[in-house]
Design a protein around this motif. Structure first.
Motif, short mmCIF file in Angstrom:
data_model
loop_
_atom_site.label_atom_id
_atom_site.label_comp_id
_atom_site.label_asym_id
_atom_site.label_seq_id
_atom_site.Cartn_x
_atom_site.Cartn_y
_atom_site.Cartn_z
N UNK A 82 0.82 -1.22 0.00
CA UNK A 82 0.00 0.00 0.00
C UNK A 82 0.86 1.27 0.00
N UNK A 83 2.11 1.15 0.39
CA UNK A 83 2.99 2.32 0.44
C UNK A 83 3.80 2.51 -0.84
N UNK A 84 3.68 1.60 -1.80
CA UNK A 84 4.49 1.68 -3.02
C UNK A 84 4.28 2.99 -3.77
N UNK A 85 3.04 3.49 -3.97
CA UNK A 85 2.89 4.77 -4.68
C UNK A 85 3.59 5.93 -3.96
N UNK A 139 16.40 14.94 -17.07
CA UNK A 139 16.03 14.10 -15.92
C UNK A 139 15.20 14.90 -14.92
N UNK A 140 15.50 16.19 -14.76
CA UNK A 140 14.67 17.05 -13.90
C UNK A 140 13.25 17.11 -14.44
N UNK A 141 13.12 17.29 -15.75
CA UNK A 141 11.78 17.35 -16.35
C UNK A 141 11.04 16.02 -16.17
N UNK A 142 11.74 14.91 -16.39
CA UNK A 142 11.11 13.60 -16.23
C UNK A 142 10.64 13.40 -14.79
N UNK A 143 11.50 13.73 -13.83
CA UNK A 143 11.13 13.50 -12.43
C UNK A 143 10.01 14.42 -11.98
N UNK A 147 6.54 12.78 -10.55
CA UNK A 147 6.07 13.01 -9.18
C UNK A 147 4.55 13.15 -9.17
N UNK A 148 4.02 13.83 -10.18
CA UNK A 148 2.58 14.09 -10.21
C UNK A 148 1.79 13.05 -11.02
N UNK A 149 2.39 12.49 -12.05
CA UNK A 149 1.73 11.46 -12.88
C UNK A 149 2.76 10.40 -13.25
N UNK A 150 2.91 9.36 -12.43
CA UNK A 150 4.00 8.40 -12.60
C UNK A 150 4.03 7.67 -13.94
N UNK A 151 2.92 7.54 -14.62
CA UNK A 151 2.93 6.75 -15.85
C UNK A 151 2.82 7.59 -17.12
#
Length: 160
Positions: A82-85, A139-143, A147-151
């Motif tokens: 349950x903590x994975x996200x 990488x900053x843009x990707x992260x 953070x807000x939409x993982x997929x």
């Protein structure tokens, strides 16, 4: 906007491919010239090193976007499902901070070394650090997105 971003990543893939092909040609030509004709291209060693730096750093950003980096998630997925996200978002924050430090440090090195010219190639030595600037920014843009939409960025591969 997604088409523009997809086009940008495809352009990066093409750039990596072209740089890899150039590096292979440089090294192979230099080996043939050295062993076959006792001569060589003096700048090929430095140019191939520059190509390798760009391939590795841009490749790291491409692989991160595709979600193909090595990850060991068995422990968290097995004991804390349950903590994975939350843990994944925390990981993206750590990646954001570390890639931000890469960006800032590489930017400082690029600015400091832009006027240093290599005697072999005539190119600024800051081009090595510039690869870190570009990779860090990607990488900053990707992260930030993850953070807000993982997929979001991995789903772009399947969509037109």
């Amino acid at each position: 906007m997604k088409k523009t971003i997809k086009w940008m990543w495809q352009g990066i893939d093409v750039f990596i491919t072209v740089v890899l092909a150039a590096m292979i040609v440089l090294v192979f030509t230099n080996v043939v010239l050295r062993y076959g004709f006792s001569s060589g291209i003096r700048s090929s060693v430095e140019l191939s090193r520059l190509c390798l730096v760009w391939i590795v750093l841009l490749g790291a950003a491409v692989v991160l976007r595709r979600g193909e980096h090595l990850a060991i998630a068995e422990f968290s997925e097995r004991f804390f499902p349950s903590a994975v996200p939350i843990l994944n978002r925390l990981i993206w924050v750590v990646i954001l901070v570390s890639s931000g430090m890469l960006f800032v440090g590489a930017m400082n090195q690029t600015i400091a070394n832009w006027s240093n010219i290599s005697p072999l190639t005539g190119l600024p030595t800051a081009l090595f650090a510039l690869a870190g600037v570009v990779s860090g920014l990607l990488i900053v843009m990707i992260s930030l997105v993850r953070i807000f939409d993982p997929s979001w960025l991995t789903d772009m591969e399947d969509q037109e």
